[in-house]
Design a protein around this motif. Structure first.
Motif, PDB file in Angstrom:
ATOM      1  N   ALA A 118      46.243  87.928 -61.251  1.00 34.69           N
ATOM      2  CA  ALA A 118      46.640  86.279 -60.937  1.00 34.69           C
ATOM      3  C   ALA A 118      48.708  87.114 -61.548  1.00 34.69           C
ATOM      4  N   ARG A 119      48.347  87.294 -62.185  1.00 30.82           N
ATOM      5  CA  ARG A 119      49.695  88.372 -63.412  1.00 30.82           C
ATOM      6  C   ARG A 119      50.296  89.350 -63.183  1.00 30.82           C
ATOM      7  N   GLU A 166      40.934  88.513 -61.912  1.00 25.37           N
ATOM      8  CA  GLU A 166      41.100  87.594 -60.715  1.00 25.37           C
ATOM      9  C   GLU A 166      42.818  87.070 -62.004  1.00 25.37           C
TER      10      GLU A 166
END
Length: 489
Positions: A87-88, A83
């Motif tokens: 997300a990055r 996750e």
């Protein structure tokens, strides 16, 4: 999915968020970093450069390696890691050397901030040979491995354009290194007073208001404080042209200008180097103010040394370390020592001795009765001292200190023992000072009745909630006792 990965269940990971190039996070006692496309090319250039490899080999930069595909896939099998990675917009994962005890600039002595500034300039100039540079100039990119500074933020390295003669972090370096050192030198302000609530350091205008008219005309006030304040008043706040890169056609000339500017910062930093031999209320404690005869002090020293030899400890916390005499004994026994005291002057001498003798001692200006709080966004970017210290140490030394906590800070004895039990995992070497002790009476200032119930029996009873007594030795007649206590599991 491997059997190891399938057995891992983690909650959402807490990760750094300020750097657009990636995020640092802790995972199963490892320090990892997700890197995205913003930082990947600069990072690869640093890792491949001779200067980068040399800096990591010498210890000036934290050792870092890029995880291979198999290692990444094993980590990404954990939903929480995946996750964060997605997300990055991650492209790679780095594994960093773990520094034993993280610390923050507001816990350092001025000597340590000076050393961190010198390391920052050393890196900026060393990297020039490979057309690399630093895009940040903040002490938050530095931790300490014992008394030695180590640069930890590899995403601060960037490829520089050969014709660029500027260093954009110049003003940040001034605010976070030079002006705090100037305020410390000129006004005696501790770094905790300056940096705990000022992550971005001091502004020249703020120091200008503190300074006297003639003082502003003297170096380094003139260049660091007066000129920026005067010129800043004439500069339009919405004018961003000063941040635009102005490339020169001659790369050698650009590098010469940049190197000259960094040398100028180095000279100013040298001018602000903390002086040795400073005095404070407690700087003469070990020589004239410690309530011990020579024979009794030798006995105390033997007691502590023998305890550390009998119970070898990998990590030791020395509370109220003063000039670090017992910290040095612990370090020479093979321990990594964190030495805390609220007096930054005596801690400066601890840092100098540790560095000169290559002792693994990290001195920190921390008052255990008022320890560093969590700071930053939601009080979580920089964790509190106690959050970092609980359960971290094999042994804790509390020598000639708990009476100060009892009398001066009015901390109940039971609470002091509670905290000691939280800090140590195995051993507590502690000194009991009776109310009739001359130092105890000096601290009470005629209010001895407040501590009339304090006895050695009460002390042992409270310790007995967590510890077994291994050994007791009386010091200075009946007024002081040394204890080796072993924590029950």
């Amino acid at each position: 999915m491997s059997e190891q990965a399938s057995s891992i269940h983690t909650s959402a990971l807490t990760a750094s968020f300020r750097d657009p190039a990636g995020s640092l996070f802790r995972y199963q006692d490892r320090i990892l970093r997700v890197v995205n496309s913003v930082g990947a090319a600069d990072l690869e250039a640093f890792l491949a450069a001779p200067s980068g490899q040399k800096l990591m080999a010498s210890g000036g930069v934290a050792r870092t390696r890029q995880l291979d595909s198999a290692e990444c896939q094993e980590l990404l099998a954990d939903p929480a890691v995946r996750e964060l990675y997605e997300a990055r917009s991650g492209q790679m994962i780095l594994d960093h050397e773990r520094i034993d005890f993280p610390s923050f600039p507001y816990e350092w002595t001025a000597e340590m901030l000076h050393a961190a500034g010198l390391l920052t300039l050393d890196l900026a100039q060393t990297l020039l040979a490979d057309n690399l540079g630093l895009k940040d100039g903040t002490p938050y990119n530095v931790l300490f491995r014992g008394p030695e500074p180590v640069f930890i933020d590899v995403l601060s390295f960037e490829r520089r354009q050969p014709g660029d003669p500027t260093w954009l972090p110049y003003a940040q370096f001034v605010r976070t290194f030079l002006l705090p050192l100037l305020a410390n030198q000129a006004y005696g302000l501790g770094l905790d007073q300056i940096l705990t609530t000022r992550r971005d350091g001091l502004e020249p205008e703020e120091v200008y208001r503190w300074s006297k008219p003639l003082q502003r005309l003297k170096p380094p006030f003139f260049s660091l404080v007066a000129m920026p304040t005067w010129l800043g008043g004439k500069h339009k706040r919405d004018d961003t042209s000063i941040y635009e890169k102005k490339l020169l056609s001659d790369p050698e000339k650009a590098r010469f200008i940049l190197d000259t500017m960094l040398n100028g910062l180095r000279r100013t930093l040298h001018r602000l180097k903390p002086a040795e031999g400073q005095s404070s209320v407690w700087s003469d404690y070990m020589t004239v103010n410690n309530n011990y005869t020579a024979d009794h002090f030798q006995a105390k020293q033997r007691f502590v040394g023998e305890a550390l030899a009998e119970f070898p400890s990998r990590s030791v916390l020395d509370v109220g370390c003063n000039t670090g005499h017992f910290s040095a004994i612990a370090a020479r026994s093979g321990a990594k020592v964190v030495a805390v005291d609220y007096d930054p002057v005596v801690l400066g001498s601890v840092w100098r001795q540790a560095r000169a003798e290559k002792l693994d001692i990290l001195p920190l200006a921390v008052n255990l009765t008022r320890p560093s709080p969590g700071t930053g966004w939601r009080n979580q970017e920089c964790s509190s001292f106690l959050d970092r210290a609980r359960g971290k140490f094999d042994a804790v030394l509390m020598l000639a200190v708990i009476h100060h906590m009892l009398v001066t800070e009015r901390v109940p004895l039971a609470d002091i023992i509670d905290l000691a039990a939280e800090l140590t995992t195995k051993l507590l070497i502690i000194e009991y000072v009776a109310p009739e002790d001359s130092m105890f009476r000096r601290l009470t200032r005629g209010r001895e009745e407040l501590h009339q119930d304090l006895t050695a029996e009460l002390f042992e009873s409270l310790c007995g909630r967590y510890f077994d007594i291994v050994r007791v030795q009386h010091v200075e007649g009946a007024t002081r006792r040394l204890y080796v206590l072993r924590k029950r599991t």
